[in-house]
Every structure is written in C-alpha cells, then in structure tokens.
Design a protein around this motif. Structure first.
Motif, PDB file in Angstrom:
ATOM      1  N   TYR B  35       8.735  -2.780   6.556  1.00  0.00           N
ATOM      2  CA  TYR B  35       8.791  -1.370   6.914  1.00  0.00           C
ATOM      3  C   TYR B  35       9.298  -1.241   8.332  1.00  0.00           C
ATOM      4  CZ  TYR B  35       5.619  -0.392   2.990  1.00  0.00           C
ATOM      5  OH  TYR B  35       5.043  -0.287   1.743  1.00  0.00           O
ATOM      6  N   ARG B  97       2.612  -5.439  -6.844  1.00  0.00           N
ATOM      7  CA  ARG B  97       3.217  -4.279  -6.197  1.00  0.00           C
ATOM      8  C   ARG B  97       2.324  -3.036  -6.248  1.00  0.00           C
ATOM      9  NH1 ARG B  97       7.035  -1.731  -3.690  1.00  0.00           N
ATOM     10  NH2 ARG B  97       8.355  -0.167  -4.670  1.00  0.00           N
ATOM     11  N   GLN B  98       1.484  -2.911  -7.251  1.00  0.00           N
ATOM     12  CA  GLN B  98       0.732  -1.657  -7.387  1.00  0.00           C
ATOM     13  C   GLN B  98      -0.591  -1.661  -6.627  1.00  0.00           C
ATOM     14  OE1 GLN B  98       1.397  -3.901  -9.754  1.00  0.00           O
ATOM     15  NE2 GLN B  98      -0.001  -3.768 -11.502  1.00  0.00           N
ATOM     16  N   TYR B  99      -0.889  -2.734  -5.956  1.00  0.00           N
ATOM     17  CA  TYR B  99      -2.166  -2.822  -5.252  1.00  0.00           C
ATOM     18  C   TYR B  99      -2.016  -2.542  -3.757  1.00  0.00           C
ATOM     19  CZ  TYR B  99      -3.952  -4.803  -9.551  1.00  0.00           C
ATOM     20  OH  TYR B  99      -4.323  -4.971 -10.859  1.00  0.00           O
ATOM     21  N   GLU B 100      -3.167  -2.432  -3.089  1.00  0.00           N
ATOM     22  CA  GLU B 100      -3.152  -2.107  -1.668  1.00  0.00           C
ATOM     23  C   GLU B 100      -2.433  -3.197  -0.880  1.00  0.00           C
ATOM     24  OE1 GLU B 100      -5.812  -2.399  -3.554  1.00  0.00           O
ATOM     25  OE2 GLU B 100      -7.273  -3.762  -2.667  1.00  0.00           O
ATOM     26  N   GLN B 101      -1.783  -2.757   0.196  1.00  0.00           N
ATOM     27  CA  GLN B 101      -1.003  -3.660   1.022  1.00  0.00           C
ATOM     28  C   GLN B 101      -1.763  -3.989   2.303  1.00  0.00           C
ATOM     29  OE1 GLN B 101       2.931  -2.037   1.644  1.00  0.00           O
ATOM     30  NE2 GLN B 101       3.229  -1.664  -0.520  1.00  0.00           N
ATOM     31  N   TYR B 102      -1.525  -5.194   2.794  1.00  0.00           N
ATOM     32  CA  TYR B 102      -2.117  -5.649   4.052  1.00  0.00           C
ATOM     33  C   TYR B 102      -0.982  -5.968   5.012  1.00  0.00           C
ATOM     34  CZ  TYR B 102      -6.335  -5.838   1.324  1.00  0.00           C
ATOM     35  OH  TYR B 102      -7.399  -5.477   0.526  1.00  0.00           O
ATOM     36  N   PHE B 103      -1.144  -5.544   6.243  1.00  0.00           N
ATOM     37  CA  PHE B 103      -0.056  -5.600   7.212  1.00  0.00           C
ATOM     38  C   PHE B 103      -0.226  -6.708   8.231  1.00  0.00           C
ATOM     39  CE2 PHE B 103       2.492  -1.823   6.432  1.00  0.00           C
ATOM     40  CZ  PHE B 103       1.679  -1.122   5.570  1.00  0.00           C
TER      41      PHE B 103
END
Lengths: 113, 112
Positions: B35, B97-103
């Motif tokens: 991103y 892809r459909q689960y929560e993302q960690y940055f």
C-alpha cells in the motif's frame, strides 16, 4: 458514494469520555469488517474484527448494521493513549472469487487531559 | 517473534533512480500486499499476491513492480516512471485474501 466513508474528525474529547465513530460502506455484498488504529507516522494495527452480533473487547465495542450498511466503534472511559486515527475497513467480494479490503480514510481522535 | 519486517525505515533517492523496498514475513501467510499512504489520505493498494509466483495489480500499480519468488518475501520496486514516488509505503500480509491483514512498520521514501 464512496466505498467506505468515515467522518475525518478530529474528535477532541476529555479523558474518561465515551466516544463513538460511525462508518458507512456502499457494497451490500461486503462480508467482513474491521477496525484498525493508526498512530501518527506508524503502521495500522488491527483493533477489532466486527461480527454480525456485535462484539466487545474491554472498553471497545463494535457493532454492525447490515440493513443500513454501517459499522460503529464505541470507546468508553477514553484514555490519553487512545489518541490515534481509527480506520474502518471493509472486505468485499470482487470478481472471480476474489476479495478486496477497502480502507476508509480514518477518523482522528484526540483525548485531552 | 513472528511478524512482518520492512527495511529500510527511511529511504532517500534522487529522481530517475529505481529503488526496491523490502518486505519479509514469517507468519506463514499466503497473501501479501503493498500500500501507499500520502499525508491525510487513506491507504491505496499498489499490488497484491495470493500465492508464490503470482501477483495482481491494485488500484495504483503504474510505475511500480513486484515479485513473489518466495512465500516470505514480496519486494516492491518503485521505478523512475512513478510520477510522485515520495510517500509512506506499507506492506501487509494475511492468511488468505479475505482475512484481516497485518502490517509491517513501513518505509518512508523521499525522492528529490
């Protein structure tokens, strides 16, 4: 209509106050919802996943209203450390079985002593 | 410790140079993402990858390239074709892809 919309704030509240953020989303097929917090110049961190029945984690309560297509986050007994930007995130199906997370621009919260 | 690492934290480059940002994860996540965040703006998706050796363009892929040769690694190259490269770049991963993302902690790129 923007895909995920939030009031940008800032919300300036005194310590101990209760504050609520709302977020609206445009895709009625959206399937999962999250709240992240982002401190200044840092990465977003997952705060809560939002379940259809609503869920609570300590001072934080998240609710989902599918009929009206909005998600809310309630913070009780605000602490100075709650000062951050809160991002509403919506997961929607795309084409060919794919999914897309869409981030709102965030609502800024400042908790004042 | 499991997590996502990005390096470097700050990067300065001259206009016209390509630059590669590193992203590594040891969470055994299948999906990884890049991103870009500009001041006062939301996150915008550049590229994502759901599996090794496969990646897809996001909303603002022009001027960027990626590779996914290993599950753990998803480097992003900012090419000289990117018109406004100065920004905060964030890498994320999720189980699917459909689960929560960690940055990861992000890389601040400044191009002058």
């Amino acid at each position: 209509r923007k895909e995920v919309e939030q009031d940008p704030g800032p919300f300036n509240v005194p310590e101990g106050a209760t504050v609520a953020f709302n977020c609206t989303y445009s895709n009625s097929a959206s399937q999962s919802f999250f709240w992240y917090r982002q401190d200044c110049r840092k990465e977003p961190k997952l705060l809560m996943s939002v379940y259809s029945s609503g869920n609570e984690d300590g001072r934080f309560t998240a609710q989902l209203n599918r009929a009206s297509q909005y998600i809310s986050l309630l913070i009780r007994d605000s602490k100075l450390s709650d000062s951050a930007t809160y991002l509403c995130v919506v997961n929607s199906p795309g084409g060919a079985g794919s999914y897309q997370l869409t981030f709102g621009k965030g609502t800024k919260l400042s908790v004042i002593p | 410790d499991g997590g996502i690492t990005q390096s470097p934290k700050y990067l300065f480059r001259k206009e016209g140079q390509n630059v590669t940002l590193s992203c590594e994860q040891n969470l055994n996540h299948d999906a990884m993402y890049w991103y870009r965040q500009d001041p006062g703006q939301g996150l915008r998706l550049i590229y994502y990858s759901q599996i090794v050796n496969d990646f897809q363009k996001g909303d603002i892929a022009e001027g960027y390239s990626v590779s996914r040769e290993k599950k753990e690694s998803f480097p992003l190259t900012v090419t000289s074709a990117q018109k406004n490269p100065t920004a905060f770049y964030l890498c994320a991963s999720s189980i699917k892809r459909q689960y929560e993302q960690y940055f990861g902690p992000g890389t601040r790129l400044t191009v002058t």
